[in-house]
Design a protein around this motif. Structure first.
Motif, PDB file in Angstrom:
ATOM      1  N   ASP A  42      40.622  38.303  35.906  1.00  0.00           N
ATOM      2  CA  ASP A  42      40.868  39.795  35.756  1.00  0.00           C
ATOM      3  C   ASP A  42      42.109  40.427  36.802  1.00  0.00           C
ATOM      4  O   ASP A  42      42.819  40.971  36.438  1.00  0.00           O
ATOM      5  N   ASP A 102      42.530  44.978  40.997  1.00  0.00           N
ATOM      6  CA  ASP A 102      41.118  44.310  41.308  1.00  0.00           C
ATOM      7  C   ASP A 102      40.910  44.195  42.812  1.00  0.00           C
ATOM      8  O   ASP A 102      40.113  43.180  42.930  1.00  0.00           O
ATOM      9  N   HIS A 127      37.894  48.471  39.736  1.00  0.00           N
ATOM     10  CA  HIS A 127      36.470  48.753  39.307  1.00  0.00           C
ATOM     11  C   HIS A 127      35.414  48.358  40.039  1.00  0.00           C
ATOM     12  O   HIS A 127      34.190  48.151  39.518  1.00  0.00           O
ATOM     13  N   HIS A 128      35.750  48.116  41.227  1.00  0.00           N
ATOM     14  CA  HIS A 128      34.521  47.891  42.277  1.00  0.00           C
ATOM     15  C   HIS A 128      33.920  49.175  42.780  1.00  0.00           C
ATOM     16  O   HIS A 128      34.544  50.018  43.299  1.00  0.00           O
ATOM     17  N   THR A 147      39.091  45.163  35.586  1.00  0.00           N
ATOM     18  CA  THR A 147      40.195  46.076  35.904  1.00  0.00           C
ATOM     19  C   THR A 147      41.185  46.373  34.592  1.00  0.00           C
ATOM     20  O   THR A 147      41.788  47.301  34.761  1.00  0.00           O
ATOM     21  N   ASP A 177      35.907  38.543  33.408  1.00  0.00           N
ATOM     22  CA  ASP A 177      34.961  39.447  34.041  1.00  0.00           C
ATOM     23  C   ASP A 177      33.770  39.818  33.521  1.00  0.00           C
ATOM     24  O   ASP A 177      32.612  40.336  34.019  1.00  0.00           O
TER      25      ASP A 177
HETATM   26 MN    MN Z   1      37.672  42.379  38.331  1.00  0.00          MN
END
Ligand code: MN
Ligand code: 5GP
Length: 343
Positions: A42, A102, A127-128, A147, A177
């Motif tokens: 990713d 990411d 995207h965390h 991401t 991912d």
């Molecule tokens: Mn990721």
């Protein structure tokens, strides 16, 4: 007990700020794209796919990089856009724009962290849920499967059409991912994105074979040994179960393997039906381990990771552990009960 906050993605104002930051650049602006240390599919795929998009927009001074040794894991060594990669030591010291992919926190950027202090804007695509909010423009969507989902939306808003090269990068990011579309984050929108990517003519069978199903025989033997020492602890995590194993630098040396081959190990360990939580400790120095954790739904492993100095997602997280393998496993075991998902 956990109190879950409702994840929200970027606002229209965030998207507009990101589009404006890119559009404001003259063609000769120096653009530096960065991603997290030990880049995975990713990190590399979203970064290189977006870089190719910027190139289509006319950007002439583009660099992509990541902290640490400039070694791309073998499964990704065919990705389009690799020619844009430079070692971290050779990256623009003072670029006009930085775009970060990411990385949930500055600590994941190693020696590149000083590139967040530039005069120009720093765009963060991630995207965390545990993203710390560093940088200037935040395109952070905890509901996004990868991401690359965020990267594709920004490319669309910049009117960059998808071509096969961009699509190959973003497809690698999406399949790695989502565990090849097996994980919970695989929404209808994920499949719709996959459809748009496949419509460019990329070949999913070829890509999956290169990324997931192609390892040296030595790696197969190494996996056999490391899986053979896995331990099952059914009583851990309030009876939901823990399975864990470790791989040492000596294991890698005996089988003549590079560390990247261990990234796939967690998938074999997490098959264990008797355990909700799976853990792999990958030795990186005498008393230092890169820890991968996965959960099937009973435990929020990002809680465990954050408590032990790392981060990640509810069902996939990691941290750097210090000490012996048993000590690190003991610290994880002690955090599991406090990370049970109750709702
Ligand atoms: Mn990721
Ligand atoms: P993996 O186990 O595949 O390396 O990582 C799983 C997830 O945990 C990824 O989303 C990754 O970003 C996160 N993660 C893994 N290791 C670390 C770490 O040392 N620190 C932080 N903050 N996150 C990590």
């Amino acid at each position: 007990m956990l109190t879950e906050s409702v994840p929200t993605g970027p606002t229209e104002a965030d998207w507009a700020a990101a589009v404006a930051a890119v559009r404001a650049l003259p063609a000769d602006a120096r653009v530096l794209l960065i991603c997290h240390v030990n880049p995975d599919g990713d990190a590399l795929g979203s970064m290189l796919g977006f870089a190719l998009g910027l190139r289509r927009l006319g950007a002439r001074q583009l660099q992509a990089t990541f902290p640490g040794p400039p070694e791309v894991p073998e499964p990704f060594r065919w990705l389009p856009g690799l020619d844009l990669l430079v070692p971290a030591t050779g990256a623009y010291p003072d670029p006009d724009l930085v775009v970060c992919f990411d990385a949930a926190s500055e600590s994941r950027l190693g020696e590149l962290v000083d590139r967040l202090d530039i005069d120009g804007p720093v765009l963060v695509l991630d995207h965390h849920a545990s993203n710390t909010g560093f940088g200037d423009v935040h395109l952070v969507d905890p509901t996004a499967a990868a991401t690359s989902v965020v990267a594709e939306e920004l490319l669309a808003r910049l009117d960059v059409p998808l071509d096969a090269e961009i699509a190959a990068c973003l497809y690698v990011a999406l399949t790695t991912d989502t565990g090849s579309f097996r994980f919970e984050a695989t929404t209808p929108a994920v499949h719709q994105l996959a459809a748009r990517l496949l419509a460019t003519g990329i070949r999913p069978g070829d890509i999956s074979r290169r990324v997931f199903d192609s390892r040296p025989f030595g790696a197969v033997r190494l996996f056999g040994e490391v899986l053979g020492r896995a331990r099952l602890e059914p009583a851990a995590a309030a009876g939901h179960g823990l399975v864990w194993t470790y791989a040492t630098l000596d294991d890698l040396a005996r089988h003549d393997q590079r560390p990247y081959v261990l990234e796939a190990l967690i998938d074999s360990v997490r098959c264990t039906a008797e355990a909700d939580v799976a853990v792999v400790l990958k030795q990186v120095a005498a008393d230092e381990w890169a820890v991968s954790m996965r959960s099937k739904g009973a435990v929020d492993v990002s809680r465990v990771a954050v408590a032990l100095g790392g981060g990640g997602h509810r069902f996939a997280a990691g941290f750097t552990g210090r000490g012996g393998a048993d000590d690190v496993a003991g610290r994880i075991r002690a955090e599991l009960d406090g990370a049970l998902i109750t709702s």
